[in-house]
Design a protein around this motif. Structure first.
Motif, PDB file in Angstrom:
ATOM      1  N   TRP A 247       0.800  -1.266   0.035  1.00 23.10           N
ATOM      2  CA  TRP A 247       0.100  -0.009  -0.098  1.00 23.10           C
ATOM      3  C   TRP A 247       0.734   1.235   0.118  1.00 23.10           C
ATOM      4  CZ3 TRP A 247      -0.547   3.838   3.417  1.00 23.10           C
ATOM      5  CH2 TRP A 247      -0.212   3.624   4.874  1.00 23.10           C
ATOM      6  N   GLN A 248       2.142   1.171   0.579  1.00 25.44           N
ATOM      7  CA  GLN A 248       2.815   2.452   0.647  1.00 25.44           C
ATOM      8  C   GLN A 248       3.617   2.745  -0.804  1.00 25.44           C
ATOM      9  OE1 GLN A 248       4.407   4.739   3.215  1.00 25.44           O
ATOM     10  NE2 GLN A 248       2.603   4.498   3.364  1.00 25.44           N
ATOM     11  N   GLU A 251       0.759   4.162  -3.077  1.00 26.53           N
ATOM     12  CA  GLU A 251       0.572   5.593  -2.820  1.00 26.53           C
ATOM     13  C   GLU A 251       2.015   6.318  -3.344  1.00 26.53           C
ATOM     14  OE1 GLU A 251      -0.536   6.684   1.077  1.00 26.53           O
ATOM     15  OE2 GLU A 251      -2.465   5.436   0.935  1.00 26.53           O
ATOM     16  N   ARG A 252       3.137   5.641  -3.034  1.00 23.63           N
ATOM     17  CA  ARG A 252       4.320   6.523  -3.168  1.00 23.63           C
ATOM     18  C   ARG A 252       4.466   6.779  -4.713  1.00 23.63           C
ATOM     19  NH1 ARG A 252       8.736   7.008   0.392  1.00 23.63           N
ATOM     20  NH2 ARG A 252      10.802   7.319  -0.697  1.00 23.63           N
TER      21      ARG A 252
END
Length: 423
Positions: A247-248, A251-252
């Protein structure tokens, strides 16, 4: 390591950019909460508070070259306890990224390279063809030896399945029978799920190397695999950092994910509450005691205490509330075990075990016979420190106890159970 091989970072400038809105370092009273709450404090003559103070003093060469950045597990407990919400792990990540690949711990770099080597994204280098072979081979064996599960399914590349399920490479590579309890849970509940030949693996050590390009490459393969199959949910199984890196990463790097992400722990709790997974603790006639390790990556760094509470609901239902003994502290405040952040791959064994002593003492204080944790790094680290420090506890997956409670655990699926649970 030659310090001159690493170009120093301006850590003060980086630190100021990373401060939360409205915060400032001048308000820091050097209270030391970050340091007292960090099991890595003192290792390599460094701790979180010292790291920040050195950054503000412009000690860039020292911070750019300290091996402490590979001892820190990026667990974010320092940020969790800090009144200013200062996240030292972001500075540590920058420092890791700044090291040339040839100077980074070889084990972490190698795991990242293996992850990128096949479409499986397996850190153990397992190819799609080998994964399919192992899954089908194990499935056929279960169907033959366990007539009750002659109908069992473990689909691969099923278009439009509700769940896209990941799997830590350790199971298909070295513990293939450990996949079966998970399949049985899905069968019992009657969910629509699939593995994929591409992007099925859970682990991602590229993030821990600080290599953004490699991290993105792995996550992009996984996102594309889920999108191509048209699954509604990417379901993270009992693996800690895989959820956070996914998930990071999405988003990143601004990736288009046409699905939502969930954890198997949430569904264990949901299915039990709905009566679809009718587990109970009646099997625990010996009143064997259990405790729970909260994986940093899915509790403190991702879901927070909601996940920790779901996990405790599941465990208490499985073993009996009176047979559950919580670690202190616990939930989002729990200590990192010392195995995350690439520590198990870094080769800094003495430092990793010194870091893990606080976790060993936590476990010992509970007096529990078993530790439950839905994370492979936690599992491996707690097993290692238990053996090293002379502990007498076992580590077990949640899926094992679920199938034990339901009376459907096969003889080959009891790897982590001691004699007290095999009777």
């Amino acid at each position: 390591m030659a310090a001159s091989a690493i170009t120093p970072i301006n850590f003060k400038q980086a630190a100021l950019k990373l401060l939360p809105e409205g915060a400032n370092f001048e308000a820091c009273l050097t209270c030391g909460l970050c340091t007292s709450g960090c099991p890595a404090s003192g290792l390599e003559n460094m701790d979180p508070r010292k790291f920040i103070r050195m950054a503000l003093l412009g000690m860039d060469e020292e911070l750019s070259t300290t091996p402490w950045i590979w001892v820190c597990t990026l667990c974010k407990r320092c940020e969790y306890v800090c009144p200013m919400n200062i996240d030292v792990s972001k500075l540590v990540f920058l420092a890791r990224a700044n090291w040339p690949a040839e100077l980074k711990p070889k084990g972490i770099v190698r795991s990242c390279e293996m992850t990128r080597s096949t479409d499986s994204t397996s850190a153990m280098g397992m190819s799609p063809a080998d994964f399919e072979f192992v899954v089908n081979d194990v499935l056929e064996e279960v169907r033959v030896k366990q007539p009750r599960f002659a109908h069992l399914q473990a689909p691969i590349d099923k278009k439009g399945a509700h769940f896209f399920v990941n799997q830590n490479s350790r199971e298909p590579m070295s513990e293939p029978d450990e996949m079966v309890p998970l399949w049985k849970v899905f069968d019992y509940v009657g969910v629509d799920w699939t593995y994929a030949s591409k992007g099925w693996a859970a682990e991602n050590f590229c993030m821990f190397t600080g290599n953004d390009a490699a991290w993105r490459e792995v996550i992009e393969k996984r996102v594309n695999a889920v999108n191509e199959l048209g699954c509604e949910v990417w379901l993270n199984t009992e693996c800690g950092h895989s959820y956070y890196t996914m998930w990071q990463g999405i988003e990143r790097f601004g990736l288009q994910a046409n699905f939502r992400m969930d954890s198997i722990i949430t569904y264990y709790a949901q299915w039990i509450r709905e009566g679809r997974l009718p587990v109970n603790s009646r099997w625990n006639t010996k009143n064997i005691k259990f405790t729970v390790q909260d994986p940093c990556m899915i509790v403190r760094k991702s879901y927070g205490d909601v996940m920790a509470d779901d996990m405790r609901f599941v465990v208490k239902t499985l073993v009996g509330a009176d047979n559950f003994i919580d670690m202190q502290p616990n939930r989002s405040a729990n200590y990192c075990c010392g195995g995350g952040g690439g520590a198990l791959q870094a080769g800094l064994t003495d430092q990793r075990r010194a870091y893990g002593k606080r976790k060993f003492d936590q476990i010992a204080a509970t007096g529990a016979t078993y530790v439950l944790t839905p994370c492979h790094n936690c599992h491996s680290q707690m097993h290692d420190i238990g053996k090293f420090y002379g502990g007498h506890y076992g580590i077990v997956h949640l899926w094992t106890l679920i199938c034990l409670s339901l009376g459907i655990l096969g003889d080959n699926e009891q790897l982590y159970l001691g004699a007290d649970l095999l009777g």
